[in-house]
Write an enzyme that holds these catalytic residues in place. Sequence first.
Site, PDB file in Angstrom:
ATOM      1  N   LYS A 151      59.258 -23.862 -10.708  1.00 61.34           N
ATOM      2  CA  LYS A 151      57.996 -23.157 -10.993  1.00 61.34           C
ATOM      3  C   LYS A 151      58.095 -21.678 -10.635  1.00 61.34           C
ATOM      4  CE  LYS A 151      56.072 -25.923  -8.144  1.00 61.34           C
ATOM      5  NZ  LYS A 151      55.223 -26.722  -7.248  1.00 61.34           N
ATOM      6  N   GLY A 182      46.558 -25.131  -3.887  1.00 63.03           N
ATOM      7  CA  GLY A 182      46.812 -26.427  -4.526  1.00 63.03           C
ATOM      8  C   GLY A 182      47.306 -26.380  -5.956  1.00 63.03           C
ATOM      9  N   THR A 183      47.792 -25.225  -6.408  1.00 61.18           N
ATOM     10  CA  THR A 183      48.283 -25.143  -7.798  1.00 61.18           C
ATOM     11  C   THR A 183      49.453 -26.099  -8.043  1.00 61.18           C
ATOM     12  OG1 THR A 183      49.607 -23.254  -7.102  1.00 61.18           O
ATOM     13  CG2 THR A 183      47.574 -22.764  -8.278  1.00 61.18           C
ATOM     14  N   GLY A 184      50.373 -26.149  -7.086  1.00 64.50           N
ATOM     15  CA  GLY A 184      51.569 -26.991  -7.255  1.00 64.50           C
ATOM     16  C   GLY A 184      51.211 -28.467  -7.246  1.00 64.50           C
ATOM     17  N   CYS A 185      50.297 -28.849  -6.347  1.00 64.06           N
ATOM     18  CA  CYS A 185      49.854 -30.253  -6.272  1.00 64.06           C
ATOM     19  C   CYS A 185      49.224 -30.650  -7.604  1.00 64.06           C
ATOM     20  CB  CYS A 185      48.811 -30.432  -5.170  1.00 64.06           C
ATOM     21  SG  CYS A 185      49.341 -29.876  -3.550  1.00 64.06           S
ATOM     22  N   THR A 240      44.425 -19.753  -5.506  1.00 65.96           N
ATOM     23  CA  THR A 240      45.526 -20.571  -6.025  1.00 65.96           C
ATOM     24  C   THR A 240      45.893 -21.694  -5.050  1.00 65.96           C
ATOM     25  OG1 THR A 240      47.107 -19.009  -5.057  1.00 65.96           O
ATOM     26  CG2 THR A 240      46.552 -18.686  -7.389  1.00 65.96           C
TER      27      THR A 240
HETATM   28  N1  LIG Z   1      48.610 -16.322 -10.661  1.00 67.50           N
HETATM   29  C1  LIG Z   1      49.041 -17.247 -11.510  1.00 67.50           C
HETATM   30  N2  LIG Z   1      48.806 -17.143 -12.843  1.00 67.50           N
HETATM   31  C2  LIG Z   1      49.218 -18.079 -13.722  1.00 67.50           C
HETATM   32  N3  LIG Z   1      49.911 -19.176 -13.360  1.00 67.50           N
HETATM   33  C3  LIG Z   1      50.201 -19.346 -12.053  1.00 67.50           C
HETATM   34  C4  LIG Z   1      49.791 -18.407 -11.057  1.00 67.50           C
HETATM   35  N4  LIG Z   1      50.205 -18.848  -9.836  1.00 67.50           N
HETATM   36  C5  LIG Z   1      50.835 -20.027 -10.058  1.00 67.50           C
HETATM   37  N5  LIG Z   1      50.860 -20.316 -11.388  1.00 67.50           N
HETATM   38  C6  LIG Z   1      51.414 -21.526 -12.019  1.00 67.50           C
HETATM   39  O1  LIG Z   1      50.908 -22.629 -11.284  1.00 67.50           O
HETATM   40  C7  LIG Z   1      51.867 -23.675 -11.236  1.00 67.50           C
HETATM   41  C8  LIG Z   1      52.172 -23.995  -9.777  1.00 67.50           C
HETATM   42  O2  LIG Z   1      53.138 -23.067  -9.321  1.00 67.50           O
HETATM   43  P1  LIG Z   1      53.279 -22.516  -7.859  1.00 67.50           P
HETATM   44  O3  LIG Z   1      54.614 -21.828  -7.813  1.00 67.50           O
HETATM   45  O4  LIG Z   1      52.063 -21.723  -7.509  1.00 67.50           O
HETATM   46  O5  LIG Z   1      53.263 -23.854  -7.019  1.00 67.50           O
HETATM   47  P2  LIG Z   1      53.269 -24.054  -5.465  1.00 67.50           P
HETATM   48  O6  LIG Z   1      53.712 -22.821  -4.772  1.00 67.50           O
HETATM   49  O7  LIG Z   1      54.079 -25.290  -5.234  1.00 67.50           O
HETATM   50  O8  LIG Z   1      51.741 -24.344  -5.131  1.00 67.50           O
HETATM   51  P3  LIG Z   1      51.067 -24.989  -3.772  1.00 67.50           P
HETATM   52  O9  LIG Z   1      52.153 -25.166  -2.772  1.00 67.50           O
HETATM   53  O10 LIG Z   1      49.989 -24.067  -3.330  1.00 67.50           O
HETATM   54  O11 LIG Z   1      50.451 -26.284  -4.217  1.00 67.50           O
HETATM   55  C9  LIG Z   1      53.069 -23.164 -12.028  1.00 67.50           C
HETATM   56  O12 LIG Z   1      52.952 -23.590 -13.368  1.00 67.50           O
HETATM   57  C10 LIG Z   1      52.930 -21.657 -11.931  1.00 67.50           C
HETATM   58  O13 LIG Z   1      53.589 -20.985 -12.972  1.00 67.50           O
HETATM   59  C1  LIG Z   2      48.106 -31.906   2.282  1.00 66.02           C
HETATM   60  C2  LIG Z   2      48.702 -30.781   1.503  1.00 66.02           C
HETATM   61  N1  LIG Z   2      49.677 -31.065   0.601  1.00 66.02           N
HETATM   62  C3  LIG Z   2      50.227 -30.064  -0.121  1.00 66.02           C
HETATM   63  C4  LIG Z   2      49.822 -28.754   0.052  1.00 66.02           C
HETATM   64  C5  LIG Z   2      50.473 -27.698  -0.831  1.00 66.02           C
HETATM   65  O1  LIG Z   2      50.523 -26.496  -0.392  1.00 66.02           O
HETATM   66  C6  LIG Z   2      48.811 -28.495   1.025  1.00 66.02           C
HETATM   67  N2  LIG Z   2      48.359 -27.248   1.254  1.00 66.02           N
HETATM   68  N3  LIG Z   2      48.281 -29.532   1.729  1.00 66.02           N
END
Ligand SMILES: Nc1ncnc2c1ncn2[C@@H]1O[C@H](COP(=O)(O)OP(=O)(O)OP(=O)(O)O)[C@@H](O)[C@H]1O
Ligand SMILES: Cc1ncc(CO)c(N)n1
Length: 269
Positions: free
Chosen positions: A173, A206-209, A204
């Site tokens: 990502k 929880g975007t990854g979750c 942002t």
């Molecule tokens: N500012 C943004 N604009 C558009 N897309 C974004 C933005 N930030 C994250 N994304 C997208 O959101 C999704 C999650 O990516 P990200 O790298 O943020 O995950 P993460 O760091 O594991 O998140 P978290 O740990 O907070 O749950 C990806 O598809 C990424 O491209």
């Molecule tokens: C419990 C939990 N899982 C995943 C994330 C991802 O960043 C968070 N902030 N908290």
Amino acid sequence: MKKALTIAGSDSSGGAGIQADLKAFAANGVFGMSVITAVTAQNTQGVFAVQDIDPAVIAKQIEAVFEDIEVDAVKIGMVSRIETIETIAAGLKKYRARNVVVDPVMVSKSGYHLLNPAAESKLTALLLPLATVVTPNIPEAEVITGMKITSLQDMEEAAKMIHCFGPQNVLLKGGHRTDDATDILFDGNTFRYFSSPRIATTNTHGTGCTLSAAIAANLARGYAVYDAVALAKEYITTAIAHALAIGKGVGPTHHFYDLYKRAGVFIDE
Ligand SMILES: Nc1ncnc2c1ncn2[C@@H]1O[C@H](COP(=O)(O)OP(=O)(O)OP(=O)(O)O)[C@@H](O)[C@H]1O
Ligand SMILES: Cc1ncc(CO)c(N)n1
């Protein structure tokens, strides 16, 4: 209705972890179930305490779900420590879990270690080989590979290295890039790009979750990996574009924007 299971930690503020996964499952048309690995005291500003769930209770939750219900996909999030990882790996193997999406959660956006650094290599060794898709962000990919990632070329190189640990597909990502939000999918042969402009928001959490849960929901519904990722990328982009200014810090994404809009319920973000 297809059924998806999240195995992850609870986020008391509702934007990440189990709570985000269940919302993303609901928004993407599957019945959501949960195995809780840890309870975090967390909000939009930080993580303040964590209690890991006893591995025997994690194993029982897995057993309770799989012995009774057909599980069409599994998403794995926060796994805290070595015993938790071992318990999950054993459960997934026992029940021959399919459509497994592993989000290798390591450090929260607020900088808290949700995975004990001593367990990083265990996650790589035990969970990556079981993954249909693994979804590292750039810092996680750097930990898994030991390389520094600054360009799309580095992302491709890292995705190749991560693929060697055994997942069928790697989605690296690009949320942490300084440029646009480009994610790269590698299936062992081909690189596919999923791009969206970077949305100017600080909300942002929880975007990854949310993304990994949406991929699992789409796999549960029978989509092929590429389509499951493409649809989930569209979903997370909308959720971020309409992210909610809830709390005093990094707010959550809007898990239900399209549904609310179509139903005429939703007025304003
Ligand atoms: N500012 C943004 N604009 C558009 N897309 C974004 C933005 N930030 C994250 N994304 C997208 O959101 C999704 C999650 O990516 P990200 O790298 O943020 O995950 P993460 O760091 O594991 O998140 P978290 O740990 O907070 O749950 C990806 O598809 C990424 O491209
Ligand atoms: C419990 C939990 N899982 C995943 C994330 C991802 O960043 C968070 N902030 N908290």
